[in-house]
Design an enzyme around this catalytic site. Structure first.
Site, mmCIF file in Angstrom:
data_model
loop_
_atom_site.group_PDB
_atom_site.id
_atom_site.type_symbol
_atom_site.label_atom_id
_atom_site.label_comp_id
_atom_site.label_asym_id
_atom_site.label_seq_id
_atom_site.Cartn_x
_atom_site.Cartn_y
_atom_site.Cartn_z
ATOM 1 N N PRO A 1 0.793 -1.245 0.000
ATOM 2 C CA PRO A 1 0.000 0.000 0.000
ATOM 3 C C PRO A 1 0.815 1.281 0.000
ATOM 4 C CG PRO A 1 0.073 -0.924 2.200
ATOM 5 C CD PRO A 1 0.809 -1.897 1.319
ATOM 6 N N CYS A 2 1.544 1.517 -1.090
ATOM 7 C CA CYS A 2 2.308 2.758 -1.178
ATOM 8 C C CYS A 2 1.392 3.972 -1.245
ATOM 9 C CB CYS A 2 3.242 2.721 -2.374
ATOM 10 S SG CYS A 2 2.460 2.426 -3.964
#
Length: 286
Positions: free
Chosen positions: A246-247
């Protein structure tokens, strides 16, 4: 109008862009619907079906004030808190279910020679995806607009691999993450090409709970490289697995959401969507 432009997500993204650009004037539902060439009733229903909340509520989740509030509440210990507090349910999803295995030096250096990669095209709440996997796990997920171009980008990472357009169980299991029917999730394994530093950064991203945000500086602190915020940003920008790693939960320290490899509107949509889903789960648990 092209088929891609007719997808719900593209309309949602356009609505989000319009709301954020004009939030100071507090546009009416009718104003946004008119921008999308939809009736107010149709737009309200479509948006609520997608996000789980009204457009007005969703806007609250995607404002600078909201981001600052989350960062202030979590402070520099956000990741430590997530690890130490024994969170259950959605907040621990990535920590519990996603594990990274780095490719061998040979696989890393020779462009995937002798690797067999299955790939397929899929739908998600945030647009179309290319999903690719080896026998050991997911090696690539990317949003795309053009299938041919998306496949060429995958091949540029593993130029010497053997490719088969095949949907396999590894891909199907990973895509359950979008359905929220997480009872069907088995442990998701990622088989990634990256340096030791990149793998460390990506593993740290997995510890950010859904509905929370972190900063580049906080990630650098967590990996004990406090002066490496810029290098952390580069590693985050090179994340090969959209959403699962989850950048999109990493923003600037001033609360600005910043840029995103697959488009800033998509990043904002993800942040708001996760906040809405987490809020609904929390209310149901009360």
């Amino acid at each position: 109008m092209k088929d891609q432009e007719n997808t719900d997500f593209n309309r949602i993204a356009e609505a989000i862009h319009f709301l954020r650009k004009n939030f100071k004037t507090q546009p009416r539902l009718e104003d946004v619907a008119n921008k999308l060439h939809l009736s107010p009733h149709h737009f309200q229903r479509m948006f609520t079906d997608w996000a789980g909340v009204s457009p007005k509520k969703f806007l609250q989740y995607t404002t600078l004030e909201y981001a600052k509030k989350l960062l202030k509440e979590n402070g520099n210990s956000l990741l430590d808190t997530a690890l130490d507090s024994g969170l259950s349910g959605t907040g621990r999803l990535h920590d519990l279910f996603v594990n990274i295995e780095g490719m061998t030096p040979g696989e890393y250096k020779n462009g995937g020679k002798d690797l067999s990669i299955n790939y397929s095209f899929a739908e998600s709440p945030f647009g179309k995806l290319l999903v690719a996997s080896t026998s050991k796990g997911i090696c690539y997920i990317s949003f795309f607009e053009n299938e041919k171009k998306a496949f060429q980008e995958l091949k540029s990472i593993f130029p010497n691999a053997n490719y088969s357009q095949t949907v396999d169980l590894i891909q199907q299991n990973a895509l359950f993450i979008f359905s929220h029917d997480w009872g069907k999730l088995n442990q998701i394994k990622l088989h990634l090409k990256g340096t030791d530093f990149q793998l460390k950064v990506w593993e740290t991203l997995l510890k950010i709970p859904m509905g929370n945000l972190s900063t580049y500086g906080q990630i650098a602190e967590r990996i004990e490289r406090p002066n490496a915020s810029r290098a952390v940003g580069t590693a985050i920008g090179n994340n090969p697995v959209a959403f699962l790693i989850p950048c999109h939960r990493v923003i600037q320290s001033n609360g600005d959401f910043g840029e995103y490899h697959w488009g800033s509107s998509r990043k904002i949509a993800m942040i708001g969507w996760e906040a809405a889903k987490t809020d609904l789960v929390n209310r149901n648990d009360l």
